[in-house]
Scaffold this motif. Structure first.
Motif, PDB file in Angstrom:
ATOM      1  N   TYR A 193      42.700 -52.524  -3.696  1.00  0.00           N
ATOM      2  CA  TYR A 193      43.057 -52.418  -2.275  1.00  0.00           C
ATOM      3  C   TYR A 193      42.397 -53.529  -1.454  1.00  0.00           C
ATOM      4  O   TYR A 193      42.976 -54.000  -0.480  1.00  0.00           O
ATOM      5  N   THR A 194      41.204 -53.953  -1.838  1.00  0.00           N
ATOM      6  CA  THR A 194      40.550 -55.055  -1.113  1.00  0.00           C
ATOM      7  C   THR A 194      41.389 -56.324  -1.243  1.00  0.00           C
ATOM      8  O   THR A 194      41.606 -57.049  -0.267  1.00  0.00           O
ATOM      9  N   GLU A 254      44.476 -55.923   0.950  1.00  0.00           N
ATOM     10  CA  GLU A 254      44.240 -55.990   2.413  1.00  0.00           C
ATOM     11  C   GLU A 254      43.841 -57.396   2.841  1.00  0.00           C
ATOM     12  O   GLU A 254      44.173 -57.823   3.940  1.00  0.00           O
ATOM     13  N   ASN A 255      43.168 -58.132   1.949  1.00  0.00           N
ATOM     14  CA  ASN A 255      42.801 -59.504   2.315  1.00  0.00           C
ATOM     15  C   ASN A 255      44.004 -60.444   2.344  1.00  0.00           C
ATOM     16  O   ASN A 255      43.990 -61.470   3.020  1.00  0.00           O
ATOM     17  N   TRP A 296      46.758 -57.898   5.326  1.00  0.00           N
ATOM     18  CA  TRP A 296      46.235 -57.326   6.572  1.00  0.00           C
ATOM     19  C   TRP A 296      47.114 -56.191   7.108  1.00  0.00           C
ATOM     20  O   TRP A 296      47.605 -56.247   8.256  1.00  0.00           O
ATOM     21  N   PHE A 337      47.298 -47.957   4.886  1.00  0.00           N
ATOM     22  CA  PHE A 337      47.700 -47.723   3.494  1.00  0.00           C
ATOM     23  C   PHE A 337      48.042 -46.235   3.346  1.00  0.00           C
ATOM     24  O   PHE A 337      47.277 -45.375   3.811  1.00  0.00           O
ATOM     25  N   LEU A 360      37.212 -49.603   2.876  1.00  0.00           N
ATOM     26  CA  LEU A 360      38.194 -50.626   3.246  1.00  0.00           C
ATOM     27  C   LEU A 360      38.201 -50.762   4.760  1.00  0.00           C
ATOM     28  O   LEU A 360      37.819 -49.833   5.471  1.00  0.00           O
ATOM     29  N   THR A 410      41.036 -51.179   6.257  1.00  0.00           N
ATOM     30  CA  THR A 410      42.316 -50.557   6.598  1.00  0.00           C
ATOM     31  C   THR A 410      42.220 -49.035   6.417  1.00  0.00           C
ATOM     32  O   THR A 410      41.736 -48.586   5.371  1.00  0.00           O
TER      33      THR A 410
END
Ligand code: BGC
Length: 252
Positions: free
Chosen positions: A197-198, A201-202, A205, A209, A228, A230
Motif C-alpha cells: 500500500y505504501t 500511495e506514493n 496519491w 483505499f 499509511l 491514506t
C-alpha cells in the motif's frame, strides 16, 4: 414502466468459486439466494462457460426475459476480449470471452474485470458512495484486484496488483491466498501489505483505499497494523460486490 431495468443477473468468476444471483439495481442487493459452483480445476473458457450457463439457468424463469446479464473474470477485458490470465487457465488470453458467454447463454451478456465490477458496486451502493477524489479498491483474494475510481468514474483494467514491489509481483507476496498458503501470521502478512500500500500511495496519491475480498470480514485483524497516510477502510459489499457490480454495469 420506464426503460431502465430494475433487475439484472450478475455472475462472478473467482479463483475458487463461480457465484451468481439476480440483483435489485435500485437497492444494490441480491434477490434471494446466490448460487455457487466450484471453479473447475482446468478453468478453460469452455469449462467455465458451461458453469456460467448452469448458474444462469437456475434464474431465467424468475427473471424478466430481457434482464441484462453481467459476468466478471479475473483478468483484463478489452472490448469483450480477455487479455490476461494470472489465476485462471492460460487459454483465456486473447479469448473472445464476452462472445463465448453470450453464445453459451443464448443472449447477450457483458464481460468485465472482477475488481472493476466490485469497484462500481462500492461506488453505487457501498463504501465509496459519494466519495470524491481518487478511491482505490483493492480486492485481496486469490490475487490482488484493483479498481480505480475518480469522482465515482471507473478507470478500467488497472492491474496494480502486479506492481513490482521488492523485486516481486506484489500479488505473489501479499494476496490473501498467500497468507493462507504460507500460514503467515496477521503481523507478517500486514508487513507485506504495508510495503504494497505504501508503494501504491506514493505513486497515485489516492484519497481513500477500500479493502475488499473475503478477508475484509477480518479487517480488524490487519487494518489497524497498517500505517499509511491514506485512510483505509473495509469495502461494504464483501464477496457480493462482483455480482452486484457486474449486474449494474450490464444494465448501463
Ligand atoms: C488479475 C486481475 C484481477 C485480480 C483479482 C489478478 O491476478 O490480474 O485482473 O482483477 O487478480 O482477481
Amino acid at each position: 414502466m420506464s426503460g431502465t431495468p430494475r433487475v439484472a443477473l450478475g455472475i462472478d468468476i473467482g479463483g475458487s468459486g463461480i457465484k451468481g444471483a439476480p440483483v435489485d439495481l435500485v437497492t444494490g442487493t441480491l434477490i434471494g439466494e446466490r448460487v455457487k459452483i466450484a471453479t473447475p480445476e482446468h478453468s478453460t473458457p469452455q469449462a467455465v462457460a458451461a458453469i456460467v450457463d448452469q448458474i444462469a439457468d437456475q434464474f431465467v424463469d424468475s427473471l424478466p426475459k430481457d434482464a441484462p446479464i453481467g459476468v466478471t473474470i479475473p483478468g483484463v477485458v478489452q472490448h469483450g476480449i480477455v487479455r490476461t490470465a494470472a489465476n485462471i487457465d492460460r487459454g483465456w488470453i486473447d479469448c473472445p470471452g464476452q462472445e463465448i458467454f453470450s453464445q453459451a447463454l443464448g443472449r447477450h451478456c457483458l464481460l468485465v474485470n472482477d475488481a472493476d465490477a466490485a469497484g462500481v458496486a462500492e461506488v453505487r451502493y457501498g463504501a465509496a458512495k459519494g466519495k470524491d477524489g481518487l478511491v482505490i479498491l483493492t480486492t485481496l483474494g486469490t490475487g490482488i484486484g484493483i479498481a480505480l475510481l475518480h469522482n465515482g468514474v471507473l478507470i478500467p483494467n488497472a492491474e496494480l496488483g502486479h506492481l513490482e514491489v521488492d523485486g516481486y509481483d506484489a500479488e505473489t507476496r501479499a494476496a490473501a491466498s498467500i497468507r493462507e498458503r504460507d500460514g503467515l501470521s496477521w503481523t507478517k502478512w500486514a508487513a507485506r501489505l504495508q510495503r504494497y500500500y505504501t508503494t501504491v500511495e506514493n505513486l497515485l496519491w489516492p484519497d481513500l483505499f477500500l479493502v475488499g475480498g473475503g478477508v475484509s470480514r477480518k479487517a480488524d485483524k490487519f487494518l489497524p497494523l497498517l500505517h499509511l497516510r491514506t485512510p483505509i477502510i473495509p469495502a461494504a459489499l464483501q464477496n457480493q460486490a462482483g455480482i452486484i457490480g457486474a449486474a449494474a454495469l450490464a444494465a448501463d
